[in-house]
Scaffold this motif. Structure first.
Motif, PDB file in Angstrom:
ATOM      1  N   LEU A  41       0.838  -1.190   0.000  1.00  0.00           N
ATOM      2  CA  LEU A  41       0.000   0.000   0.000  1.00  0.00           C
ATOM      3  C   LEU A  41       0.879   1.247   0.000  1.00  0.00           C
ATOM      4  O   LEU A  41       1.991   1.253   0.536  1.00  0.00           O
TER       5      LEU A  41
ATOM      6  N   ALA B 123     -12.369   0.367   3.191  1.00  0.00           N
ATOM      7  CA  ALA B 123     -11.197  -0.519   3.123  1.00  0.00           C
ATOM      8  C   ALA B 123     -11.400  -1.756   3.981  1.00  0.00           C
ATOM      9  O   ALA B 123     -11.066  -2.878   3.566  1.00  0.00           O
TER      10      ALA B 123
ATOM     11  N   PHE C  92      -8.037  -0.808  -6.624  1.00  0.00           N
ATOM     12  CA  PHE C  92      -7.088  -1.767  -6.059  1.00  0.00           C
ATOM     13  C   PHE C  92      -6.855  -2.909  -7.045  1.00  0.00           C
ATOM     14  O   PHE C  92      -5.717  -3.351  -7.244  1.00  0.00           O
ATOM     15  N   TYR C  93      -7.920  -3.384  -7.677  1.00  0.00           N
ATOM     16  CA  TYR C  93      -7.778  -4.458  -8.659  1.00  0.00           C
ATOM     17  C   TYR C  93      -6.853  -4.035  -9.797  1.00  0.00           C
ATOM     18  O   TYR C  93      -6.004  -4.811 -10.242  1.00  0.00           O
TER      19      TYR C  93
ATOM     20  N   LEU D 136     -12.231  -0.827  -4.375  1.00  0.00           N
ATOM     21  CA  LEU D 136     -11.851  -2.172  -4.791  1.00  0.00           C
ATOM     22  C   LEU D 136     -11.502  -2.230  -6.275  1.00  0.00           C
ATOM     23  O   LEU D 136     -10.614  -2.975  -6.686  1.00  0.00           O
TER      24      LEU D 136
ATOM     25  N   CYS E  75      -6.893   0.273  -0.754  1.00  0.00           N
ATOM     26  CA  CYS E  75      -7.907  -0.759  -0.967  1.00  0.00           C
ATOM     27  C   CYS E  75      -9.290  -0.274  -0.540  1.00  0.00           C
ATOM     28  O   CYS E  75     -10.184  -1.077  -0.326  1.00  0.00           O
TER      29      CYS E  75
ATOM     30  N   ASN F 193     -13.748  -4.111   2.194  1.00  0.00           N
ATOM     31  CA  ASN F 193     -13.093  -4.777   1.068  1.00  0.00           C
ATOM     32  C   ASN F 193     -12.125  -5.849   1.550  1.00  0.00           C
ATOM     33  O   ASN F 193     -12.054  -6.942   0.988  1.00  0.00           O
TER      34      ASN F 193
ATOM     35  N   ILE G  81      -0.466  -8.534   0.549  1.00  0.00           N
ATOM     36  CA  ILE G  81      -0.566  -7.079   0.726  1.00  0.00           C
ATOM     37  C   ILE G  81       0.365  -6.654   1.856  1.00  0.00           C
ATOM     38  O   ILE G  81       0.193  -7.078   3.002  1.00  0.00           O
TER      39      ILE G  81
END
Length: 418
Positions: A91, A246, A103-104, A100, A97, A249, A229
């Motif tokens: 991160l 976050a 983040f993907y 989402l 995150c 998720n 992560i």
């Protein structure tokens, strides 16, 4: 001059990786595993996932410098050796995150497979055909919360050249306009892109992308998708609403509510100050996420979300999420003795170091500091024939203060109508 044979080059790669503070596959395999119990714990989880049994992920807690990143590196190599595809991300301001979909788009392109040094699945996908899809999870009705990613995945096998690369990028989270997707589909499939009940929205429907890629990983012959992560404590820099998003998720990705239907396994590493400063701070005047987030989840998303968030915090501080404990002096001595031998091979000299003396004079410190001090002592001995114990400073964890501006804003979402 000594020849640079494979063993020497490998030793140099280990030394330079440790000098840079970035554990690599080579350095991890060359040194003793200081967290063998933790490694075995995660290996058992991966065995369950390999048998197609959904298993919850784990958070790994620990102070700065005690080896959390090294744990993730060990897990990465273990998962690859067991036949999984692995994505690893830290991160930062650019990678969060709480969205989402965003983040993907950061984690999917970093996917590694056991049999390739190139990121991604394109090489494997190009060995497949559309006729291989029937019977796979990718064409199972209702498999994803929105069918668009599955449709575009199928389109990939009918396209070629630049347009095929464009669709591959889309499947890994790159932005492609709805008009372009419709054009490509019609040009190669001879019919309009299906119309869906509702538009596709990246933040709401990102789970479809995660599911599609996890199923694509299995379609290509791998066991599942492992996501690692690091620096998870940076979630604490988000504002209150973003932290809630976050946590939700992460709860889904970690499968702590049993809602993950895809072959995905997640391990996150976090400094303990996320707990100490945000989840349950010792200062009575500080708001506790453990207390305020369930009510905020109820206010924003309803009773189900409240229960999920309560379980998230309960699981996060339970035995499910181990703490990286300080290693014993004996294990440290074994590690540093091996490092002395590796340094000797790397620079072709008779490397010697009184490891017990170094440990005694350094006192209690972090694993990272012991390794760097050992390398510095060896470098000085090699270059100047002097025996010294380097001075060290304690690593200080950065304070976590709520900061809405810490992470960059997510890109605006495209709305795909099909």
């Amino acid at each position: 001059m000594n020849a640079y044979d494979d063993e020497r080059l490998k030793a140099m790669a280990v030394v330079e990786a440790l000098r840079a503070g970035v554990p690599t596959r080579v350095s991890t395999k060359a040194l003793p595993d200081l967290r063998e119990e933790l490694t075995e714990l995660i290996q058992d989880d991966l065995e369950l996932l390999r048998q197609e049994q959904g298993t919850p992920g784990r958070l790994v807690w620990g102070p700065y410098g005690q080896g959390k990143t090294h744990v993730l590196t060990t897990v990465e190599h273990l998962a690859l050796d067991m036949g999984f595809a692995v994505s690893r991300v830290s991160l930062s301001r650019e990678v969060s995150c709480h969205n989402l979909g965003h983040f993907y788009s950061r984690v999917a392109p970093l996917l590694r497979t056991p049999d390739s040094t190139v990121y991604g699945l394109q090489r494997k996908l190009n060995q497949k055909k559309a006729s291989d899809l029937p019977g796979s999870q990718l064409q199972k009705p209702g498999r994803y919360c929105h069918p668009l990613p599955g449709v575009i995945f199928e389109d990939y096998f009918y396209t070629e050249g630049e347009e095929q690369d464009l669709l591959y990028g889309y499947l890994l989270g790159s932005k492609v306009s709805a008009g372009e997707l419709r054009r490509i589909h019609k040009a190669y499939r001879g019919q309009p892109l299906p119309r869906f009940e509702r538009n596709f929205k990246a933040s709401e429907d990102a789970t479809a992308f995660f599911g599609m890629l996890a199923d694509a990983v299995c379609f290509c012959g791998y066991r599942g998708w492992v996501i690692l992560i690091d620096e998870l404590e940076l979630v604490g820099r988000l504002g209150r609403i973003s932290r809630l998003k976050a946590y939700r998720n992460l709860n889904w990705l970690l499968n702590w509510s049993g809602a993950m239907p895809y072959p995905i396994y997640v391990v996150g590493a976090s400094a303990e100050n996320l707990q100490n400063e945000m989840w349950r701070p010792t200062d009575a005047n500080m708001p506790k996420d453990e207390a305020i987030m369930p009510d905020l989840a109820f206010e924003r998303f309803g009773a189900t979300a409240k229960n999920e968030i309560k379980k998230f915090f309960e699981t996060g501080i339970s035995s499910r999420c181990p703490i990286v404990k300080p290693v014993t002096e004996g294990a440290l001595a074994e590690l540093l003795d091996e490092l002395v031998q590796i340094h000797g091979r790397a620079y072709a000299w008779n490397a010697t170091l009184n490891v017990e003396k170094l440990l005694h004079e350094l006192g209690s410190t972090t694993v990272r500091t012991y390794i760097r001090a050992t390398l510095e002592a060896l470098d000085i001995s090699y270059l100047y024939l002097e025996e010294v114990v380097p001075e060290t400073n304690d690593l200080v964890a950065c304070a976590l203060e709520e900061d809405n501006a810490f992470f960059s804003k997510s890109e605006e979402e495209d709305s795909y109508t099909g």
